[in-house]
Design a protein around this motif. Structure first.
Motif, PDB file in Angstrom:
ATOM      1  N   ASP A   1       4.602   3.214   0.013  1.00  0.00           N
ATOM      2  CA  ASP A   1       3.854   3.763   1.138  1.00  0.00           C
ATOM      3  C   ASP A   1       3.840   2.699   2.225  1.00  0.00           C
ATOM      4  OD1 ASP A   1       2.250   5.309   2.741  1.00  0.00           O
ATOM      5  OD2 ASP A   1       0.571   5.441   1.332  1.00  0.00           O
ATOM      6  N   TRP A   2       4.426   3.010   3.392  1.00  0.00           N
ATOM      7  CA  TRP A   2       4.606   2.006   4.429  1.00  0.00           C
ATOM      8  C   TRP A   2       4.193   2.516   5.811  1.00  0.00           C
ATOM      9  CZ3 TRP A   2       8.505   3.534   1.014  1.00  0.00           C
ATOM     10  CH2 TRP A   2       8.795   2.637  -0.023  1.00  0.00           C
ATOM     11  N   PHE A   3       3.828   1.576   6.653  1.00  0.00           N
ATOM     12  CA  PHE A   3       3.585   1.836   8.076  1.00  0.00           C
ATOM     13  C   PHE A   3       4.763   1.243   8.838  1.00  0.00           C
ATOM     14  CE2 PHE A   3       2.107   0.391  12.229  1.00  0.00           C
ATOM     15  CZ  PHE A   3       1.478   1.529  12.723  1.00  0.00           C
ATOM     16  N   VAL A   4       5.366   2.044   9.701  1.00  0.00           N
ATOM     17  CA  VAL A   4       6.551   1.601  10.442  1.00  0.00           C
ATOM     18  C   VAL A   4       6.272   1.696  11.941  1.00  0.00           C
ATOM     19  CG1 VAL A   4       9.016   1.949  10.858  1.00  0.00           C
ATOM     20  CG2 VAL A   4       8.053   2.432   8.593  1.00  0.00           C
ATOM     21  N   LYS A   5       6.468   0.584  12.623  1.00  0.00           N
ATOM     22  CA  LYS A   5       6.255   0.518  14.067  1.00  0.00           C
ATOM     23  C   LYS A   5       7.598   0.406  14.765  1.00  0.00           C
ATOM     24  CE  LYS A   5       3.190  -2.397  15.408  1.00  0.00           C
ATOM     25  NZ  LYS A   5       2.623  -3.747  15.643  1.00  0.00           N
ATOM     26  N   VAL A   6       7.953   1.434  15.534  1.00  0.00           N
ATOM     27  CA  VAL A   6       9.184   1.437  16.310  1.00  0.00           C
ATOM     28  C   VAL A   6       8.827   1.045  17.741  1.00  0.00           C
ATOM     29  CG1 VAL A   6      11.112   2.820  17.149  1.00  0.00           C
ATOM     30  CG2 VAL A   6      10.183   3.224  14.848  1.00  0.00           C
ATOM     31  N   PRO A   7       9.449   0.012  18.303  1.00  0.00           N
ATOM     32  CA  PRO A   7       9.084  -0.424  19.652  1.00  0.00           C
ATOM     33  C   PRO A   7       9.131   0.705  20.671  1.00  0.00           C
ATOM     34  CG  PRO A   7      10.544  -2.019  18.637  1.00  0.00           C
ATOM     35  CD  PRO A   7      10.511  -0.832  17.722  1.00  0.00           C
TER      36      PRO A   7
ATOM     37  N   HIS B   1      14.959  -7.923  12.979  1.00  0.00           N
ATOM     38  CA  HIS B   1      15.880  -8.379  14.022  1.00  0.00           C
ATOM     39  C   HIS B   1      16.061  -7.334  15.114  1.00  0.00           C
ATOM     40  CE1 HIS B   1      18.306  -6.030  11.217  1.00  0.00           C
ATOM     41  NE2 HIS B   1      19.217  -5.889  12.164  1.00  0.00           N
ATOM     42  N   ARG B   2      15.677  -6.090  14.834  1.00  0.00           N
ATOM     43  CA  ARG B   2      15.724  -5.026  15.841  1.00  0.00           C
ATOM     44  C   ARG B   2      14.350  -4.735  16.429  1.00  0.00           C
ATOM     45  NH1 ARG B   2      19.565  -0.820  12.628  1.00  0.00           N
ATOM     46  NH2 ARG B   2      18.071   0.692  13.456  1.00  0.00           N
ATOM     47  N   GLY B   3      13.372  -5.551  16.078  1.00  0.00           N
ATOM     48  CA  GLY B   3      12.026  -5.369  16.619  1.00  0.00           C
ATOM     49  C   GLY B   3      11.182  -4.362  15.865  1.00  0.00           C
ATOM     50  N   VAL B   4      11.736  -3.780  14.805  1.00  0.00           N
ATOM     51  CA  VAL B   4      10.994  -2.805  14.004  1.00  0.00           C
ATOM     52  C   VAL B   4      10.130  -3.558  13.002  1.00  0.00           C
ATOM     53  CG1 VAL B   4      11.171  -0.916  12.343  1.00  0.00           C
ATOM     54  CG2 VAL B   4      12.766  -1.045  14.270  1.00  0.00           C
ATOM     55  N   GLU B   5       8.838  -3.218  12.951  1.00  0.00           N
ATOM     56  CA  GLU B   5       7.937  -3.872  12.007  1.00  0.00           C
ATOM     57  C   GLU B   5       7.541  -2.891  10.919  1.00  0.00           C
ATOM     58  OE1 GLU B   5       3.669  -6.265  11.866  1.00  0.00           O
ATOM     59  OE2 GLU B   5       4.807  -6.154  13.741  1.00  0.00           O
ATOM     60  N   ILE B   6       7.651  -3.332   9.679  1.00  0.00           N
ATOM     61  CA  ILE B   6       7.291  -2.510   8.523  1.00  0.00           C
ATOM     62  C   ILE B   6       6.233  -3.251   7.724  1.00  0.00           C
ATOM     63  CG2 ILE B   6       8.105  -1.317   6.458  1.00  0.00           C
ATOM     64  CD1 ILE B   6      10.938  -1.392   7.701  1.00  0.00           C
ATOM     65  N   ASN B   7       5.098  -2.590   7.517  1.00  0.00           N
ATOM     66  CA  ASN B   7       4.003  -3.149   6.723  1.00  0.00           C
ATOM     67  C   ASN B   7       3.674  -2.214   5.572  1.00  0.00           C
ATOM     68  OD1 ASN B   7       3.053  -3.641   9.892  1.00  0.00           O
ATOM     69  ND2 ASN B   7       2.949  -5.465   8.627  1.00  0.00           N
ATOM     70  N   ASP B   8       3.036  -2.759   4.558  1.00  0.00           N
ATOM     71  CA  ASP B   8       2.443  -1.880   3.567  1.00  0.00           C
ATOM     72  C   ASP B   8       1.363  -1.036   4.241  1.00  0.00           C
ATOM     73  OD1 ASP B   8       4.008  -2.850   1.532  1.00  0.00           O
ATOM     74  OD2 ASP B   8       2.440  -4.081   0.610  1.00  0.00           O
ATOM     75  N   PHE B   9       1.348   0.260   3.923  1.00  0.00           N
ATOM     76  CA  PHE B   9       0.269   1.117   4.406  1.00  0.00           C
ATOM     77  C   PHE B   9      -1.004   0.733   3.654  1.00  0.00           C
ATOM     78  CE2 PHE B   9      -2.000   5.084   5.305  1.00  0.00           C
ATOM     79  CZ  PHE B   9      -1.627   5.303   6.619  1.00  0.00           C
ATOM     80  N   LEU B  10      -2.153   0.954   4.269  1.00  0.00           N
ATOM     81  CA  LEU B  10      -3.430   0.585   3.657  1.00  0.00           C
ATOM     82  C   LEU B  10      -4.233   1.848   3.329  1.00  0.00           C
ATOM     83  CD1 LEU B  10      -4.390  -2.362   6.062  1.00  0.00           C
ATOM     84  CD2 LEU B  10      -3.352  -2.536   3.779  1.00  0.00           C
ATOM     85  N   PRO B  11      -3.870   2.559   2.266  1.00  0.00           N
ATOM     86  CA  PRO B  11      -4.520   3.835   1.972  1.00  0.00           C
ATOM     87  C   PRO B  11      -5.980   3.702   1.565  1.00  0.00           C
ATOM     88  CG  PRO B  11      -3.087   3.222   0.155  1.00  0.00           C
ATOM     89  CD  PRO B  11      -2.839   2.224   1.249  1.00  0.00           C
ATOM     90  N   ASP B  12      -6.387   2.503   1.113  1.00  0.00           N
ATOM     91  CA  ASP B  12      -7.767   2.303   0.691  1.00  0.00           C
ATOM     92  C   ASP B  12      -8.658   1.845   1.841  1.00  0.00           C
ATOM     93  OD1 ASP B  12      -6.375  -0.080   0.870  1.00  0.00           O
ATOM     94  OD2 ASP B  12      -7.511  -1.071  -0.729  1.00  0.00           O
ATOM     95  N   ARG B  13      -8.111   1.837   3.044  1.00  0.00           N
ATOM     96  CA  ARG B  13      -8.880   1.491   4.233  1.00  0.00           C
ATOM     97  C   ARG B  13      -8.692   2.568   5.294  1.00  0.00           C
ATOM     98  NH1 ARG B  13     -10.676  -3.819   4.803  1.00  0.00           N
ATOM     99  NH2 ARG B  13     -10.255  -5.071   2.938  1.00  0.00           N
ATOM    100  N   ARG B  14      -9.651   2.640   6.213  1.00  0.00           N
ATOM    101  CA  ARG B  14      -9.548   3.610   7.297  1.00  0.00           C
ATOM    102  C   ARG B  14      -9.670   2.886   8.635  1.00  0.00           C
ATOM    103  NH1 ARG B  14     -14.326   4.489   9.756  1.00  0.00           N
ATOM    104  NH2 ARG B  14     -16.239   3.893   8.634  1.00  0.00           N
ATOM    105  N   ALA B  15      -9.020   3.453   9.622  1.00  0.00           N
ATOM    106  CA  ALA B  15      -9.143   2.900  10.970  1.00  0.00           C
ATOM    107  C   ALA B  15     -10.555   3.146  11.491  1.00  0.00           C
ATOM    108  CB  ALA B  15      -8.115   3.546  11.894  1.00  0.00           C
ATOM    109  N   SER B  16     -11.108   2.151  12.153  1.00  0.00           N
ATOM    110  CA  SER B  16     -12.456   2.293  12.687  1.00  0.00           C
ATOM    111  C   SER B  16     -12.446   3.176  13.932  1.00  0.00           C
ATOM    112  CB  SER B  16     -13.040   0.923  13.023  1.00  0.00           C
ATOM    113  OG  SER B  16     -12.459   0.410  14.215  1.00  0.00           O
ATOM    114  N   THR B  17     -13.632   3.554  14.345  1.00  0.00           N
ATOM    115  CA  THR B  17     -13.851   4.238  15.621  1.00  0.00           C
ATOM    116  C   THR B  17     -14.921   3.455  16.385  1.00  0.00           C
ATOM    117  OG1 THR B  17     -15.631   5.643  14.777  1.00  0.00           O
ATOM    118  CG2 THR B  17     -13.365   6.475  14.542  1.00  0.00           C
ATOM    119  N   HIS B  18     -15.126   3.806  17.644  1.00  0.00           N
ATOM    120  CA  HIS B  18     -16.175   3.129  18.397  1.00  0.00           C
ATOM    121  C   HIS B  18     -17.531   3.271  17.715  1.00  0.00           C
ATOM    122  CE1 HIS B  18     -13.204   3.295  21.736  1.00  0.00           C
ATOM    123  NE2 HIS B  18     -13.786   2.161  22.072  1.00  0.00           N
TER     124      HIS B  18
END
Length: 314
Positions: free
Chosen positions: A57-63, A98-115
């Motif tokens: 399970d991964w998070f992928v950031k494409v520039p 090398h192409r600027g793509v960042e791949i991280n482990d996804f964090l399924p046991d955490r949630r993104a905060s809100t204001h």
């Protein structure tokens, strides 16, 4: 989240992530994976990639289009790796770095905060703890103060023939006054996060916070990190004093002023960034509205009767 199999791309951004999946060794040519968009970002194209059997399970950031104008991907990866080593950020995979793509482990046991999460003082204290860890990281490879960012974006707006605010000269004048005051007092450089959108604070069930998205990270003044976060979360003056005390162990007038001035400078920086994005981004986001809001809030601080006092006591 709607997850799709490889080969079902319906538009250009999906075609891009499918190319990434095929090319990254981690995904084994796309065997047995599905993907779907991750909402919330306003710079890049963000995706979740999963193995159907749950083994990955991964998070992928494409520039994002044009982001190479203001994001140093090598520096971002450096910051991400150092944060991961400190337990502050998720694991980083080097596939396609090398192409600027960042791949991280996804964090399924955490949630993104809100204001709204930061109406809770305990979440604020957890964020202060995360900032302390961030600011104690080994020196990053990129030094980029808020003034470097502002100068960069102003030049880019000019080169792109982008829109300028009616108050452009006035904003530049007050930014210069702040620059002179901070230069005279000295810049307190630390490894800084520089991008406190709520979705970048990942809250665990234990109340701890990890940080994601280090592409704007650099060596910068620690009070910029606090100032931009205070502004992003719309904290009351009373809450700001609580958090200044939580971070520094005390509240002094010069600290309040330093944070306040950096809060205004952060809004100048992001208002100019918005005018760049308006010219180059393919994301579905109202960058003009966002930039106008940032510009007006910078004005509200710089026009206040105590602005000159803040500059004098830095």
């Amino acid at each position: 989240m709607m997850m799709k199999p490889l080969g079902s791309a319906a538009h250009a951004m999906e075609e891009t992530i499918e190319t990434v999946i095929r090319d990254a060794p981690l995904f084994e040519g796309g065997r047995d994976v599905v993907y779907g968009p991750v909402s919330g970002g306003i710079s890049n194209e963000n995706w979740r990639v999963k193995r159907k059997d749950g083994s990955g399970d991964w998070f992928v950031k494409v520039p994002g289009n044009g982001t190479e104008m203001f994001i140093d991907r090598d520096a971002a990866m450096d910051a991400s790796r150092k944060a991961a080593a400190a337990g502050l950020g998720p694991r980083v995979h080097d596939d396609l770095a090398h192409r600027g793509v960042e791949i991280n482990d996804f964090l399924p046991d955490r949630r993104a905060s809100t204001h709204s999460d930061f109406a809770d003082i305990e979440n604020c204290r957890a964020a202060i703890s995360a900032y302390r860890t961030m600011h104690a990281l080994p020196a990053l490879g990129l030094t980029k103060t808020v003034f470097d960012m502002i100068d960069e974006h102003a030049q880019q707006v000019a080169e792109l023939g982008g829109r300028k605010y009616r108050e452009d000269a006035w904003l530049r004048l007050n930014t210069q006054l702040a620059r002179e005051a901070i230069d005279a007092s000295g810049v307190d450089l630390v490894a800084s996060f520089n991008d406190p959108m709520p979705g970048n604070f990942m809250i665990g069930e234990d109340g701890s916070i990890m940080l994601i998205d280090y592409e704007y990270a650099s060596m910068n003044d620690r009070c910029y990190d606090l100032g931009i976060w205070f502004g992003e979360m719309f904290f009351t003056p009373e809450r700001e004093l609580e958090l200044i005390e939580a971070y520094f162990g005390e509240v002094r007038p010069e600290i309040i002023s330093r944070v306040t001035v950096h809060k205004a400078l952060a809004d100048v920086k992001w208002s100019l960034w918005s005018m760049v994005q308006l010219e180059v981004s393919r994301l579905d986001f109202d960058f003009h509205k966002y930039g106008m809001w940032k510009k007006m809030r910078a004005r509200s601080i710089m026009e206040a009767p105590d602005w000159a006092t803040h500059l004098r006591r830095l």
